[in-house]
Design a protein around this motif. Sequence first.
Motif, PDB file in Angstrom:
ATOM      1  N   LEU A  87       9.346  19.937  39.372  1.00  0.00           N
ATOM      2  CA  LEU A  87       9.511  19.487  40.684  1.00  0.00           C
ATOM      3  C   LEU A  87       9.532  20.280  41.707  1.00  0.00           C
ATOM      4  N   GLU A  88       9.685  21.728  41.383  1.00  0.00           N
ATOM      5  CA  GLU A  88       9.257  22.649  42.397  1.00  0.00           C
ATOM      6  C   GLU A  88       7.767  22.803  42.520  1.00  0.00           C
ATOM      7  N   SER A  89       6.930  22.561  41.395  1.00  0.00           N
ATOM      8  CA  SER A  89       5.809  22.433  41.678  1.00  0.00           C
ATOM      9  C   SER A  89       5.185  21.476  42.125  1.00  0.00           C
ATOM     10  N   PHE A  90       5.701  20.250  41.958  1.00  0.00           N
ATOM     11  CA  PHE A  90       5.400  18.994  42.844  1.00  0.00           C
ATOM     12  C   PHE A  90       5.629  19.049  44.289  1.00  0.00           C
ATOM     13  N   LYS A  91       6.861  19.790  44.607  1.00  0.00           N
ATOM     14  CA  LYS A  91       6.921  19.818  46.033  1.00  0.00           C
ATOM     15  C   LYS A  91       6.118  20.806  46.681  1.00  0.00           C
ATOM     16  N   ARG A  92       5.651  21.821  45.843  1.00  0.00           N
ATOM     17  CA  ARG A  92       4.517  22.746  46.672  1.00  0.00           C
ATOM     18  C   ARG A  92       3.311  21.890  46.886  1.00  0.00           C
ATOM     19  N   ALA A  93       3.082  21.096  45.698  1.00  0.00           N
ATOM     20  CA  ALA A  93       1.638  20.177  45.898  1.00  0.00           C
ATOM     21  C   ALA A  93       1.558  19.194  46.840  1.00  0.00           C
ATOM     22  N   ASP A  94       2.876  18.509  47.079  1.00  0.00           N
ATOM     23  CA  ASP A  94       2.886  17.580  48.013  1.00  0.00           C
ATOM     24  C   ASP A  94       4.133  17.562  48.812  1.00  0.00           C
ATOM     25  N   PRO A  95       4.126  18.699  49.546  1.00  0.00           N
ATOM     26  CA  PRO A  95       5.381  18.926  50.668  1.00  0.00           C
ATOM     27  C   PRO A  95       5.771  17.769  51.409  1.00  0.00           C
ATOM     28  N   GLY A  96       4.977  16.861  51.723  1.00  0.00           N
ATOM     29  CA  GLY A  96       5.137  15.660  52.780  1.00  0.00           C
ATOM     30  C   GLY A  96       5.916  14.651  52.154  1.00  0.00           C
ATOM     31  N   ASN A  97       6.047  14.516  50.579  1.00  0.00           N
ATOM     32  CA  ASN A  97       6.740  13.674  50.027  1.00  0.00           C
ATOM     33  C   ASN A  97       7.975  13.664  49.735  1.00  0.00           C
ATOM     34  N   GLY A  98       8.910  12.752  50.068  1.00  0.00           N
ATOM     35  CA  GLY A  98      10.239  13.023  50.041  1.00  0.00           C
ATOM     36  C   GLY A  98      10.922  12.713  48.507  1.00  0.00           C
ATOM     37  N   ILE A  99      10.014  12.163  47.651  1.00  0.00           N
ATOM     38  CA  ILE A  99      10.638  11.691  46.336  1.00  0.00           C
ATOM     39  C   ILE A  99      10.790  13.159  45.451  1.00  0.00           C
ATOM     40  N   GLY A 100      10.155  14.204  45.866  1.00  0.00           N
ATOM     41  CA  GLY A 100      10.546  15.322  45.143  1.00  0.00           C
ATOM     42  C   GLY A 100      11.724  15.972  45.274  1.00  0.00           C
ATOM     43  N   ASN A 101      12.086  15.959  46.632  1.00  0.00           N
ATOM     44  CA  ASN A 101      13.520  16.279  47.070  1.00  0.00           C
ATOM     45  C   ASN A 101      14.692  15.457  46.403  1.00  0.00           C
ATOM     46  N   CYS A 102      14.292  13.959  46.482  1.00  0.00           N
ATOM     47  CA  CYS A 102      15.255  13.278  45.896  1.00  0.00           C
ATOM     48  C   CYS A 102      15.721  13.233  44.507  1.00  0.00           C
ATOM     49  N   LEU A 103      14.717  13.476  43.694  1.00  0.00           N
ATOM     50  CA  LEU A 103      14.612  13.516  42.239  1.00  0.00           C
ATOM     51  C   LEU A 103      15.205  15.126  41.796  1.00  0.00           C
ATOM     52  N   ALA A 104      14.936  15.954  42.774  1.00  0.00           N
ATOM     53  CA  ALA A 104      15.771  17.223  42.430  1.00  0.00           C
ATOM     54  C   ALA A 104      16.974  17.143  42.652  1.00  0.00           C
ATOM     55  N   ALA A 105      17.503  16.517  43.681  1.00  0.00           N
ATOM     56  CA  ALA A 105      18.943  16.232  44.262  1.00  0.00           C
ATOM     57  C   ALA A 105      19.456  15.616  43.009  1.00  0.00           C
ATOM     58  N   LYS A 106      18.993  14.292  42.554  1.00  0.00           N
ATOM     59  CA  LYS A 106      19.548  13.813  41.539  1.00  0.00           C
ATOM     60  C   LYS A 106      19.618  14.637  40.124  1.00  0.00           C
ATOM     61  N   THR A 107      18.883  15.298  39.825  1.00  0.00           N
ATOM     62  CA  THR A 107      18.834  16.261  38.641  1.00  0.00           C
ATOM     63  C   THR A 107      20.265  17.323  39.015  1.00  0.00           C
ATOM     64  N   LEU A 108      20.065  17.917  40.207  1.00  0.00           N
ATOM     65  CA  LEU A 108      21.002  18.895  40.553  1.00  0.00           C
ATOM     66  C   LEU A 108      22.600  18.171  40.608  1.00  0.00           C
ATOM     67  N   PHE A 109      22.395  16.870  41.053  1.00  0.00           N
ATOM     68  CA  PHE A 109      23.943  16.314  40.754  1.00  0.00           C
ATOM     69  C   PHE A 109      24.197  16.157  39.177  1.00  0.00           C
ATOM     70  N   ASP A 110      23.466  15.848  38.417  1.00  0.00           N
ATOM     71  CA  ASP A 110      23.573  15.490  36.983  1.00  0.00           C
ATOM     72  C   ASP A 110      24.349  16.872  36.413  1.00  0.00           C
ATOM     73  N   LEU A 111      23.681  18.139  36.976  1.00  0.00           N
ATOM     74  CA  LEU A 111      24.246  19.247  36.560  1.00  0.00           C
ATOM     75  C   LEU A 111      25.373  19.766  37.156  1.00  0.00           C
ATOM     76  N   GLY A 112      26.067  19.107  37.992  1.00  0.00           N
ATOM     77  CA  GLY A 112      27.277  19.426  38.785  1.00  0.00           C
ATOM     78  C   GLY A 112      26.969  20.463  39.686  1.00  0.00           C
ATOM     79  N   ARG A 113      25.752  20.538  40.326  1.00  0.00           N
ATOM     80  CA  ARG A 113      25.196  21.560  41.592  1.00  0.00           C
ATOM     81  C   ARG A 113      25.429  20.790  42.739  1.00  0.00           C
ATOM     82  N   ASN A 114      26.461  20.258  43.032  1.00  0.00           N
ATOM     83  CA  ASN A 114      26.345  19.240  44.451  1.00  0.00           C
ATOM     84  C   ASN A 114      25.903  19.762  45.509  1.00  0.00           C
ATOM     85  N   ASP A 115      26.253  21.075  46.142  1.00  0.00           N
ATOM     86  CA  ASP A 115      25.790  21.584  47.182  1.00  0.00           C
ATOM     87  C   ASP A 115      24.377  22.002  47.141  1.00  0.00           C
TER      88      ASP A 115
END
Length: 351
Positions: free
Chosen positions: A142-170
């Motif tokens: 997802l970090e690579s994806f966000k660099r390749a397509d920085p204007g697409n919010g789906i990268g941030n949203c999917l990263a947020a979901k993964t971080l929530f799953d890991l308990g890294r809420n902030d």
Amino acid sequence: MTARTKLYIAGAVLLLALGMLLRPAAQRPADTVSSAARARRARPARPAPTHPSPSRAPRRAKDFQSFAQLALKGGFPKLSPEEIDHHLQTQNRSADSLLSAFRLSGDEAYLTEALAKFPNNPQVLFSALRLSSDPTKCLALLESFKRADPGNGIGNCLAAKTLFDLGRNDEALAELLQSSGKPIDDFTISSWQNDEEAYLSAGFSPVEAKMTSLYNFAKPAIIGMRQMTKKLDEVRSNHAAAGDDVMVQSMRDIQLEMGSHLQEDPTVVGVLVGLVIEKAALKGSDAPEAFARIEEIELQKKSMNDDARKVTAMIETSAVPENDWLLYFDRVKLFGEKAANDWLLGKHPKL
């Protein structure tokens, strides 16, 4: 017996009949054959092409309704390895064709090849998320994806979901804040078009290729965002219990924006997920406008589901001309499934 098997049997019968018709001519005495014919026979045979293409004769069912009824029961046609290879050759094994080959076959080797050849292609990186369920690997992709397509919010949203799953809420909330102002695109339209071209190259009729590419397409990323709603509700409730009204409103704004972007999705599924996320954001608000909007959302969801069921029922009948289905599937790609449903139901209101 499948439609493809019936076609193969019909083809074999046709070849047998053709051979019987040609046999008497082949058995005529040599002196009845013209000199011109003998000259033609004496010509050396043309060398076969290096990569002979399989027959591209249309692989139609008896009619579109027969094809559609089978497809709606889960009997979507599959491309053979030879057909996929033919399409890849004609497309020079491009990123788009390799991703279609992966989607239509499920063979991860095509996706691995695409990732090796096109490591900075946003669609390739997005598709590569299916290669592993390891959250660490997903975050790296997802970090690579966000660099390749920085204007697409789906990268941030999917990263947020993964971080929530890991308990890294902030960190998850920070990702959602970074998604603000960005559209959410899971490449549905381009994937539809590329898969349609793959079916066309295999000899499917245009209406069959369009229908199969649209209805045989999954949206796991959008469904995953729907699952994230529960976590957002939980975190927001914790902030509300702590009296942090500023954070509660900030999270509500994030959810509202996410829901709004998803309601621009070309599929009914995407729009419904957007409505669900918006409704979740409005719950707990005392504003009269929020109550009114929640009621409106419920009516929208019911209307969209009812219309989708009506269109499905229309596909199973022969009442709608095939040309209208061609127009319908094109309208789905151009204007979205909801708008296309409105158009078709408006044109055939009595069905």
